[in-house]
Enzyme design. Sequence first.
Site, PDB file in Angstrom:
ATOM      1  N   TYR A 473       2.562   6.757  -3.399  1.00 11.97           N
ATOM      2  CA  TYR A 473       3.469   7.804  -2.928  1.00 11.97           C
ATOM      3  C   TYR A 473       2.815   9.160  -3.096  1.00 11.97           C
ATOM      4  O   TYR A 473       1.876   9.338  -3.895  1.00 11.97           O
ATOM      5  CB  TYR A 473       4.826   7.735  -3.649  1.00 11.97           C
ATOM      6  CG  TYR A 473       4.831   8.259  -5.058  1.00 11.97           C
ATOM      7  CD1 TYR A 473       5.127   9.604  -5.345  1.00 11.97           C
ATOM      8  CD2 TYR A 473       4.566   7.415  -6.141  1.00 11.97           C
ATOM      9  CE1 TYR A 473       5.145  10.083  -6.647  1.00 11.97           C
ATOM     10  CE2 TYR A 473       4.589   7.880  -7.443  1.00 11.97           C
ATOM     11  CZ  TYR A 473       4.876   9.213  -7.687  1.00 11.97           C
ATOM     12  OH  TYR A 473       4.890   9.690  -8.976  1.00 11.97           O
ATOM     13  N   CYS A 474       3.313  10.131  -2.327  1.00 14.01           N
ATOM     14  CA  CYS A 474       2.842  11.517  -2.435  1.00 14.01           C
ATOM     15  C   CYS A 474       4.072  12.415  -2.405  1.00 14.01           C
ATOM     16  O   CYS A 474       5.152  12.017  -2.827  1.00 14.01           O
ATOM     17  CB  CYS A 474       1.848  11.844  -1.320  1.00 14.01           C
ATOM     18  SG  CYS A 474       2.522  11.695   0.346  1.00 14.01           S
ATOM     19  N   ARG A 475       3.932  13.623  -1.910  1.00 18.60           N
ATOM     20  CA  ARG A 475       5.074  14.539  -1.884  1.00 18.60           C
ATOM     21  C   ARG A 475       6.077  14.133  -0.820  1.00 18.60           C
ATOM     22  O   ARG A 475       7.270  14.032  -1.076  1.00 18.60           O
ATOM     23  CB  ARG A 475       4.605  15.979  -1.656  1.00 18.60           C
ATOM     24  CG  ARG A 475       5.753  16.994  -1.579  1.00 18.60           C
ATOM     25  CD  ARG A 475       5.224  18.398  -1.401  1.00 18.60           C
ATOM     26  NE  ARG A 475       4.468  18.543  -0.183  1.00 18.60           N
ATOM     27  CZ  ARG A 475       5.011  18.815   1.021  1.00 18.60           C
ATOM     28  NH1 ARG A 475       6.304  18.958   1.145  1.00 18.60           N
ATOM     29  NH2 ARG A 475       4.247  18.936   2.090  1.00 18.60           N
ATOM     30  N   TYR A 502       7.907  11.539  -2.991  1.00 16.67           N
ATOM     31  CA  TYR A 502       8.664  12.000  -4.143  1.00 16.67           C
ATOM     32  C   TYR A 502       9.865  12.842  -3.720  1.00 16.67           C
ATOM     33  O   TYR A 502      10.925  12.796  -4.367  1.00 16.67           O
ATOM     34  CB  TYR A 502       7.746  12.810  -5.060  1.00 16.67           C
ATOM     35  CG  TYR A 502       8.376  13.138  -6.396  1.00 16.67           C
ATOM     36  CD1 TYR A 502       8.323  12.226  -7.437  1.00 16.67           C
ATOM     37  CD2 TYR A 502       9.013  14.351  -6.606  1.00 16.67           C
ATOM     38  CE1 TYR A 502       8.909  12.512  -8.665  1.00 16.67           C
ATOM     39  CE2 TYR A 502       9.601  14.657  -7.826  1.00 16.67           C
ATOM     40  CZ  TYR A 502       9.543  13.727  -8.848  1.00 16.67           C
ATOM     41  OH  TYR A 502      10.123  14.018 -10.061  1.00 16.67           O
TER      42      TYR A 502
END
Length: 510
Positions: A473-475, A502
């Site tokens: 996952y990332c932003r 996120y």
Amino acid sequence: MHFAQYYLDCLSQASYLIGDETTGRAVLVDPRRDIDDYLHDAEAAGLRIELVIETHIHADFLSGHLELARATDAAIAFGEAAETGFPIRRLRDGERISLGADDTEGVTLTALATPGHTLESICLVIREHPDDEVPFGVLTGDTLFVGDVGRPDLLSAAGHSPHDMAVRLYRSLHTKLLTLPDATRVFPAHGAGSACGRSLSTETSSTIGDQRRLNYALQPMPEADFVRLVTAGQPATPGYFAHDAALNRDGHPLLDPGPPAALTLDETLAARDRQGAVLLDCRPSAAYTRAHLAGSLHTSLDTRFAEYAGSVVAPGTPLVLIADPGTEEEARLRLARIGYDRVLGHLSDPAAVLERTPALTRHSRRIRHDELSELSLEQPQPADVGELSAPAAAVPAAAVPAAAVPAVGAPAADGPAADAPAADAPATGAQLIDVRNPAEYEAGALPGARNIPLAGLAQRLTELDPARPVVLYCRSGGRSVIAAALLEARGFGDVCDVVGGYEAVAAAVG
């Protein structure tokens, strides 16, 4: 005076054309490699580019000083400490560059030696008239940004410690730039998104006075506190930075513009199998995740395309582009801006190819944030993780500091992790990987996640077990797709990423 800023959003990079309209003499500062816009504008304004000035040896893009020197016969100038593989004019600290008929009139630039980001860094103070008490502005390169200062850690590999460079940076800021009048405009070399700092503003200009008041790194503090502040939490360095710095220092081939050759599927696969070419899918992420050629890497043209490509593809690698029709020339140019010139061609009509070759096609697996609770994550986890779908386990950044989430197998703050297995016990469960930058991770992360920033992921794949599932996952879900493509291409069999990243998790729990 003629003054123009050229801002390239995809690299967050600024260059500047400054000229004296009376004499027609001009300088260009920190140019990118594709120079047609500069030449057109200079001609339209009746200006002759006599000097190309680099505020430092850039690492994040391939500069256009050689292209401009060839096109205009301009000399190339760097700070006095620069060592290059081609002839340069060395600008001494305090040296004045007059664009007027003589030194007593006309537009004048004054070079300030400002080491810290690099040893040879300079800033350029611009005055419309030599005796102006308040300068028009100052080109601050990577020494001072709007909202931030240059990172001091890029020369670590050359034996210059981040601590020592940060000390130099502090002194450059306080003895040179902050002595300028508050009304002096600030024009940096980069803006938000650049990996040359951690907190750059979206604004592309400011003033010394505003930065003195608002920039976190310029607030009154002892030198030692400044050093601690600017050496912590810097973004991961993309893999191509050292490559570009070497080319900018030693010299590079001139840009060869134009569209890449069109290739059939057979030619594309032959380039991969016989020449070691990487298939780089440049289409939007939604199209890539729906269907892509097995083994292809991905970074979309609607993101920081070149920077991300330079994070997952090694410099010098031959490339075949998989791009929507009409976008392949843009993709080639944007890669050339970071010195990735080995583009062998592009696959013709990729959508049709993917439709008629299902055996060669793969589909990305993506999960929603509410599906995280269905996964069995690797053990051991922190004792208070709970279920990932529960509000306490997925909350806004301020509520889940990553410092409170130990690395897998590390002791918790008050002792060993609960029910931790023996040190030699094999790990089990899915590996949850946060591919954001360290500062993002430290501001809040999903419990149990390990931080491996996208920029360093290709070099750290040995930290992951390809036989076990990986959840990324990332932003917001962009970088995680790029990361998933890399893992898939490197033989990881069970990879997925979290749609919306996120932000989606934080929004779901308020």
